[in-house]
Motif scaffolding. Structure first.
Motif, short mmCIF file in Angstrom:
data_model
loop_
_atom_site.label_atom_id
_atom_site.label_comp_id
_atom_site.label_asym_id
_atom_site.label_seq_id
_atom_site.Cartn_x
_atom_site.Cartn_y
_atom_site.Cartn_z
N GLN A 1 3.03 -4.77 3.05
CA GLN A 1 3.89 -3.66 3.46
C GLN A 1 3.20 -2.33 3.18
N VAL A 2 3.43 -1.38 4.09
CA VAL A 2 2.84 -0.05 3.98
C VAL A 2 3.98 0.93 3.77
N LEU A 3 3.90 1.70 2.68
CA LEU A 3 4.97 2.64 2.33
C LEU A 3 4.40 4.03 2.13
N PRO A 4 4.96 5.03 2.80
CA PRO A 4 4.54 6.40 2.50
C PRO A 4 5.03 6.77 1.11
N ALA A 5 4.28 7.64 0.42
CA ALA A 5 4.69 8.05 -0.93
C ALA A 5 6.04 8.73 -0.92
N ILE B 1 11.18 15.88 -4.22
CA ILE B 1 10.71 14.76 -3.40
C ILE B 1 11.22 13.46 -4.01
N GLU B 2 11.73 12.60 -3.15
CA GLU B 2 12.21 11.29 -3.62
C GLU B 2 11.32 10.18 -3.06
N PRO B 3 10.83 9.29 -3.90
CA PRO B 3 10.10 8.13 -3.38
C PRO B 3 11.09 7.13 -2.78
N LEU B 4 10.58 6.21 -1.98
CA LEU B 4 11.43 5.17 -1.40
C LEU B 4 11.83 4.17 -2.49
N ALA C 1 0.85 -1.19 0.00
CA ALA C 1 0.00 0.00 0.00
C ALA C 1 0.88 1.24 0.00
N ILE C 2 0.70 2.10 -1.00
CA ILE C 2 1.44 3.36 -1.09
C ILE C 2 0.49 4.46 -0.64
N VAL C 3 0.90 5.19 0.41
CA VAL C 3 -0.02 6.08 1.12
C VAL C 3 0.44 7.53 1.05
N THR C 4 -0.50 8.42 0.83
CA THR C 4 -0.19 9.85 0.72
C THR C 4 0.36 10.43 2.03
#
Length: 323
Positions: free
Chosen positions: A124-128, A168-171, A34-37
């Motif tokens: 897995q939960v990842l912030p944007a 901004i850099e994504p993971l 899940a990619i979360v704002t």
């Protein structure tokens, strides 16, 4: 004998729509990311973001709770919101725990990983992004409104939304998950304030456009005043494609279930109405449209039917490629 690999599904969103969807998906044998704002700037999240200089934890908290597999009381505790107390009123315990873990580990992503272990999260939960972003909207009259929580109350029609800062850099894990995905799901959720803030993070949108996975958009059931007033299905899709700068959706899921008149009337007081289905326009563009009764009502609140939508997505991920 070699173990069968779990299908990989990436779900992109935020707000109330993403957790509703995830509650149904977690019961299936799939690898969920899940990619979360991280654009939220209101309520408890906004206060912690401003006071502690951390990404807003609220949307992440809701997703962790939705994907957790622990006793219901633990989830209820994590989601508990204090009603009074000087400085404590309005905060949810989960937000405070994520803020504390960020302080202890020195990193918001590490905090999410540790909380995922505690809550036995399925997937897995990842912030944007690993830092806060500010969402801005350019209105049709040229005015700029800054702040995710302020945009829906501007009283003007949105032309486009954009993020700052620009660097901004994504993971790396996010990029890898998108590249490895078998199915990428966008929505449901607020179009301009929950979904697009993820896709506008540099590289995330590009990777979604280029990904080999089938891309599905779950269209909202109701319009939203201040964001999508009078929007049709094709209006939602056009906004996504215009912002992304690419024609990326393969499938759009649309509700065709009837909404009781009394519930429609209650939503009409908030200037919300059922999204008009003009999805034949999408078929002409080569997008597959799936219509189904995917609406449910929890305490007179309209939601997507989590079990039905999960089964529908699972059928897409397991379907043989079309010739």
């Amino acid at each position: 004998m070699k173990e069968k690999m779990q299908p990989k599904m990436v779900i992109i969103g935020g707000g109330t729509g993403l957790p509703v969807l995830l509650r149904g998906l977690k019961h299936h044998d799939i690898d969920i990311t899940a990619i979360v704002t991280v654009a939220d700037d209101g309520g408890s999240s906004g206060r912690l973001r401003d006071e502690l200089r951390i990404p807003p934890p609220g949307d992440v908290r809701n997703v962790l709770a939705a994907l957790s597999d622990v006793e219901p009381l633990i989830v209820e505790l994590f989601q508990h919101r204090f009603q009074n107390g000087n400085g404590l009123s309005g905060h949810s315990l989960g937000n405070l725990i994520l803020a504390a873990l960020t302080s202890i580990t020195g990193d918001f992503v590490k905090a999410i990983r540790e909380m995922s272990k505690v809550l036995n999260v399925h997937g897995q939960v990842l912030p944007a992004a690993n830092k806060s972003v500010v969402l801005h909207a350019e209105m049709e009259d040229g005015a700029i409104v800054s702040g995710e929580s302020k945009i829906p109350y501007s009283g003007k029609k949105i032309k486009r939304v954009f993020l700052t800062p620009e660097d901004i850099e994504p993971l790396p894990e996010t990029i890898e998950a998108i590249r490895q995905a078998d199915l990428i799901v966008v929505g449901p959720g607020s179009l301009y304030t929950s979904i697009l803030p993820n896709l506008l993070v540099p590289k995330i949108g590009q990777e979604v456009c280029q990904a080999k996975a089938k891309k599905v958009y779950i269209c909202n059931i109701m319009t939203q005043a201040g964001e999508t007033l009078h929007y049709t299905v094709s209006d939602h899709v056009k906004a996504l494609h215009d912002h992304m700068g690419c024609f990326f959706l393969d499938v759009v899921v649309v509700n065709n279930g009837q909404i009781p008149e009394d519930i429609q009337q209650r939503y009409a007081q908030e200037l919300a109405e059922p999204v008009q289905d003009d999805s034949d326009r999408l078929t002409e563009l080569g997008i597959r449209v799936i219509r189904d009764h995917i609406v449910s009502y929890e305490d007179q609140v309209i939601r997507h039917d989590t079990k039905k939508v999960a089964s529908l997505l699972l059928s897409l991920i397991t379907a043989p490629p079309s010739s």
